[in-house]
Design an enzyme around this catalytic site. Structure first.
Site, mmCIF file in Angstrom:
data_model
loop_
_atom_site.group_PDB
_atom_site.id
_atom_site.type_symbol
_atom_site.label_atom_id
_atom_site.label_comp_id
_atom_site.label_asym_id
_atom_site.label_seq_id
_atom_site.Cartn_x
_atom_site.Cartn_y
_atom_site.Cartn_z
ATOM 1 C CG HIS A 186 43.687 29.014 41.274
ATOM 2 N ND1 HIS A 186 43.128 28.650 41.285
ATOM 3 C CD2 HIS A 186 44.460 28.771 39.334
ATOM 4 C CE1 HIS A 186 42.341 28.172 39.881
ATOM 5 N NE2 HIS A 186 43.435 28.196 39.316
ATOM 6 C CB SER A 226 42.055 26.366 36.909
ATOM 7 O OG SER A 226 41.955 27.327 36.425
ATOM 8 C CD GLU A 248 41.901 29.038 44.233
ATOM 9 O OE1 GLU A 248 41.630 29.251 43.344
ATOM 10 O OE2 GLU A 248 41.070 27.357 45.136
#
Length: 302
Positions: A274, A150, A244
């Site tokens: 995610h 991320s 996602e």
């Protein structure tokens, strides 16, 4: 798709509806409660060394599996959390422990500064400082892999850019898990997966992006690496889930890197949430993903 993923995705969907969208303090408080509950059930092998350290003034955590204790190579890992969450990196310890065991390398988690108190470029500076410490203390660049999920995937690409700007040797490779690589959110999946993504509300990302990039153009390449020049980058491995909202970020990183002749491997995992590889304790897909990361490391680091 495993039954564990189906159940967790449903739990994520229920939580997604309750997330506070406008107050960073509420977001942090909710995440901290989750960490407190989760820490009690985390399972780290007793043979894995867990040690807290401070390198160039930046707090870090070592995760060293039994088979990695004599290794002269390591994975420098940047945790995710929207640049706002994840300190200390409690939820990333199981991933780091498994990656160390499977790859035979040490893993170093960087506990970089977070928003709202510390905005861009503080996280990039902290991660760069740790990389510099490693280079100054006996590690060659080809002994170091970068990894992150991320926001941490963003940092993998941003710290490589920073190292290149400083004419430092680049790491052996980079691993980006569900990289949040476009803080302008212009990728098509932001809308096409808006209601399919089980975890991330678009509004949360928009808020976190504005906080992180305060005073800067969000299209700057070290804020949104999809706009970077990938010339000279080391080999990259990119993972993302097919539902996602950040799927396009991963796809665009792959395309931008390939356009500059970078060796890239990618895999888009069916309906995975995610940054799902972080959940090695719960998901067979996460364990498979970490094993794939270890294989990539073993093939590109000698």
């Amino acid at each position: 798709m495993s039954w564990q993923s189906i159940v967790l995705n449903q739990i994520f969907r229920l939580r997604k509806r309750r997330i506070v969208k406008t107050d960073p303090r509420a977001i942090k408080a909710g995440y901290n409660k989750l960490e407190e509950k989760t820490e009690k059930t985390l399972k780290i092998p007793t043979t894995t060394e867990h040690r807290v350290d401070t390198l160039n003034g930046v707090p870090c955590e070592w995760m060293i599996a039994e088979g990695a204790k004599d290794s002269d190579q390591l994975v420098l890992y940047f945790h995710g959390g929207g640049f706002m969450l994840g300190s200390p990196p409690i939820l990333h310890r199981p991933l780091a422990a498994r990656l160390s065991a499977k790859s035979g390398r040490k893993v170093l988690l960087v506990d970089y500064r977070l928003t709202p108190a510390h905005t861009y470029p503080a996280p990039v500076e902290d991660c760069s400082q740790v990389y510099q410490w490693l280079l100054d203390n006996g590690y060659n660049a080809n002994q170091i892999a970068f990894g992150g999920d991320s926001a941490g995937g963003n940092l993998v690409l941003s710290v490589i850019q920073s190292a290149r700007e400083q004419s430092l040797p680049l790491p052996a490779l980079g691993i980006c898990l569900s990289p949040w690589a476009d803080l302008t959110h212009t990728g098509s999946s932001i809308q096409s997966n808006k209601y399919r993504d089980p975890m991330l509300p678009v509004e949360i990302l928009e808020l976190m992006a504005l906080i992180y990039g305060k005073g800067h153009n969000l299209a700057e390449p070290k804020i949104s690496p999809v706009f970077a020049d990938f010339s000279g980058f080391p080999p990259l491995l990119v993972y993302a889930g097919t539902t996602e909202i950040l799927l396009s970020d991963a796809e665009r990183v792959v395309a931008a890197a390939e356009a500059k002749g970078v060796t890239v491997e990618s895999k888009y995992w069916h309906k995975q949430a995610h940054a799902f590889p972080v959940m090695t304790q719960y998901l067979p897909e996460a364990r498979e993903a970490v094993d794939g990361m270890a294989d990539f490391i073993n093939r590109h680091m000698r």
